[in-house]
Structures are given as structure tokens and as C-alpha cells.
Write an enzyme that holds these catalytic residues in place. Sequence first.
Site, short mmCIF file in Angstrom:
data_model
loop_
_atom_site.label_atom_id
_atom_site.label_comp_id
_atom_site.label_asym_id
_atom_site.label_seq_id
_atom_site.Cartn_x
_atom_site.Cartn_y
_atom_site.Cartn_z
N GLU A 77 38.29 50.45 37.52
CA GLU A 77 39.46 50.94 36.78
C GLU A 77 38.94 52.00 35.82
OE1 GLU A 77 41.44 52.15 34.13
OE2 GLU A 77 41.08 50.27 33.07
N GLU A 86 38.35 60.88 29.05
CA GLU A 86 37.14 60.07 28.86
C GLU A 86 36.09 60.28 29.95
OE1 GLU A 86 38.10 56.44 25.94
OE2 GLU A 86 38.64 56.03 28.03
#
Length: 296
Positions: A77, A86
Site C-alpha cells: 500500500e 511521498e
Amino acid sequence: MRCKLAEVRSSSTSVGILSCFCVQAGAKKVYAIEASSIANRCEEVIKANRMESKIQVINQRVEDVVLPEKVDVIVSEWMGYFLLYESMLNSVVYAREHWLKEGGIMLPSIASIYMAPVTDEETLDETTSLWESTKKVYGVDMSCLVPYARKLLTRSVHVEVFPPKNLIGFAEKVIELDLSRITQKDLEHVKGKFMFKAIGETTLNGFVAWFTVQFDCANKGLIELSTSPYKHPTHWRQCVVYLNEAEDVQQDTTIQGTVTLSPNKEVNRFLEVEIKCKVGDGDSKPYSYIMDDRPS
């Protein structure tokens, strides 16, 4: 599923649950790779579910891991806001290049970004009226901050549950990533194109973006997770960017251009969004946005 899997941990929020799911699905062996100290909590969850004989927690960065074998499936994930915030996908690609068997499976397997044009005069008016109202309410004139407030609004990527009624064109898939093929070099600049036709006579204030990921499951076909504003809200919500200046549009006015997503050069996990947009017969205009530690 008598296979061996690597759960590449890009987020501490799952705390081992993906590894447990893999065992429940029939995995013979799971390598749970977690770089942070949350690895200790993962081990507690695994022991509580009596799965320690099948799940091995490895407290290292995936780039530093040496597995005793290659795996059949990689589950992760890794998705962030605007899909790529990110820069966690880079580690998953590294794991695939080094530890996935030929013909192995990536879960998810396909990731796509969608965009649509929006009108949102209400948000823009609220930004202005807040600072213009202080003199009447508090006796302090702060209207000089209006240009600064609008600059902040139109330079950042805003994470929110966006109302579908504010979309003024049909959504388009602008980017698709094949997780079995994409490289870390590709992720330096992820680019896409869009071409919308405005619905009705209205005002273009910006764009909303969201993503989907697909899981290619042999026995169930493709299963999709969608963060669309037309679906039930998720942790990721949607991402909205506003134009410096609104554009008036009519029915079927074309709104076309490009979008580029790139990691910030100074802080790799921050995301830079570059949009070039041409409305009708007007000139193409560039817009730049940053997604940093303050997604609003």
C-alpha cells in the site's frame, strides 16, 4: 495460494495487516519489510494471530534487504495523495527489480490518475471575505493580506472531499502506470495530457484529481479501488488545484493541456505539480503547485 510474497511496507498504518491477509489468502511464506520501529508492533500482531511460522518481519529499508529467495507476489500500500505524494512507489519498484520472480505478480498492478475541470467560486470568495471582514468585526483592517492569501491558495495542492456538483466537464484518465514495467527513471517526471469540453456557461477555477488502483486477481479478475469524488470518501480524498485567474467558459469550450508530477528536488517525498492549460482560443498558461507537509 502456495506462493511466497513480499509485503513492502510503505506506511506504518497497516501494522502487519497486509501480511496477515496474505496468509489468510493461502501464502506459504510472507516477508514483511518495514523500515521503521513499527516493525515491533507488526510482530505483536502476527503473534496474536499465530502466524509467526509463515510471516517473517524484516526491520530494514527495502533497498537494504537481502532475501533468501525471490518471491511470487509483491503486495504494497504505497499510494499517497495525488497518488505519488511521498515518493513511496520508488521502493516498490526497487523490490520488483531485485526480488520478484519472472512472471511474478504486483498488487496493485495498475495505477491511474484522473482529472476534471471545476468551478469553485465559493472557496475563492471565502479566502477573500475572511480578511476583508476583520475591519468590520474587529476594527483591524487586514484586507492587504488578500493577495497573499490567494497566492497561498493557488500555489498549493488541497486535499479534500470535493463535491461532484462542482465538476464542469467529464473526467479523463490522464496518467496510467503499469507497475510491472515502470522504472524509477520514469518516476522522475510522470506526464499526462488532458482535453475537456466545458459543460454549460460557467467559470473555470481549477482542476480536481484522483486515482484508482487495480488488482489483477487470477480467480476474480480485476478489482479496483477508486478515490473518485463519485465514490464513498477514502483516506486519500481528492486533490484540488486552483488557477491564479478564473476563466469564463461556454458550453463545449475546450480546456486542454498537460500535467507533470515530479518529486521535489530538495525533499524527495514532496510532490511538485506542473500544469499547462489552454482554454478555448486563448494562450497556453503554466501553473505550478507544491504538495509538502501541509496538504490542506
